[in-house]
Design a protein around this motif. Sequence first.
Motif, mmCIF file in Angstrom:
data_model
loop_
_atom_site.group_PDB
_atom_site.id
_atom_site.type_symbol
_atom_site.label_atom_id
_atom_site.label_comp_id
_atom_site.label_asym_id
_atom_site.label_seq_id
_atom_site.Cartn_x
_atom_site.Cartn_y
_atom_site.Cartn_z
ATOM 1 N N ILE A 6 50.915 -87.649 -15.909
ATOM 2 C CA ILE A 6 50.959 -88.438 -14.705
ATOM 3 C C ILE A 6 51.413 -87.617 -13.755
ATOM 4 N N GLU A 7 50.585 -87.691 -12.529
ATOM 5 C CA GLU A 7 50.943 -86.756 -11.412
ATOM 6 C C GLU A 7 51.262 -87.785 -10.189
ATOM 7 N N GLU A 8 50.836 -88.875 -10.192
ATOM 8 C CA GLU A 8 51.304 -90.051 -9.065
ATOM 9 C C GLU A 8 51.372 -91.146 -9.544
ATOM 10 N N LEU A 9 52.388 -92.135 -9.147
ATOM 11 C CA LEU A 9 52.405 -93.449 -9.496
ATOM 12 C C LEU A 9 53.187 -94.112 -8.445
ATOM 13 N N LEU A 10 52.278 -94.801 -7.835
ATOM 14 C CA LEU A 10 53.019 -95.993 -6.679
ATOM 15 C C LEU A 10 52.558 -97.369 -6.819
ATOM 16 N N ALA A 11 53.424 -98.238 -6.604
ATOM 17 C CA ALA A 11 53.330 -99.594 -6.683
ATOM 18 C C ALA A 11 53.477 -100.446 -5.412
ATOM 19 N N GLU A 12 52.674 -101.229 -5.235
ATOM 20 C CA GLU A 12 53.223 -102.302 -4.140
ATOM 21 C C GLU A 12 52.556 -103.746 -4.473
ATOM 22 N N ASP A 13 53.276 -104.878 -4.573
ATOM 23 C CA ASP A 13 52.917 -106.071 -5.000
ATOM 24 C C ASP A 13 52.424 -106.041 -6.374
ATOM 25 N N ASP A 14 51.465 -106.397 -6.711
ATOM 26 C CA ASP A 14 50.883 -106.606 -7.930
ATOM 27 C C ASP A 14 50.014 -105.278 -8.335
#
Length: 145
Positions: free
Chosen positions: A70-78
């Motif tokens: 995994i190189e990038e993991l971003l979260a916003e809301d659902d």
Amino acid sequence: MPSSKELVRTFLLEVRSGRHPEYAERFLAETVLAHQVQAEDPVTLKRSPREYAEHVEEMKALFGAFELEIEELLAEDDRVYARWTQRGQHQGTIDGRPPTGKALTQLTSAVYRVTAGRITEYWIQIDRTGLTTQLDAVGGRPSRA
């Protein structure tokens, strides 16, 4: 209940990585919409956790025991955006190209929608041109059979 971001991270590392495809039911809703994002032929598949696990097993047959980073993991809301690199070996016939055993790298990104602690939908993009270029470079020309 884990956050959406942590749920997707664990799903990628445990299920999508090929380590434990049988755990798919722990992360996926009963039916998941899988949007294959490609300019020439976008398609949406409906997959059950069992069907997703079978899909991962098919990838293992093509790429062997591959590594997923995994190189990038971003979260916003659902929504959770993930970008990863998959490294394996050409173990099965891919796009008519017989196995060469050579190293293959696949770059992928996806956005996962998480509802009530389950992945319900995702939009996935895979660098298919890069994979084709690698297959051509290692002599994996399509068979004419």
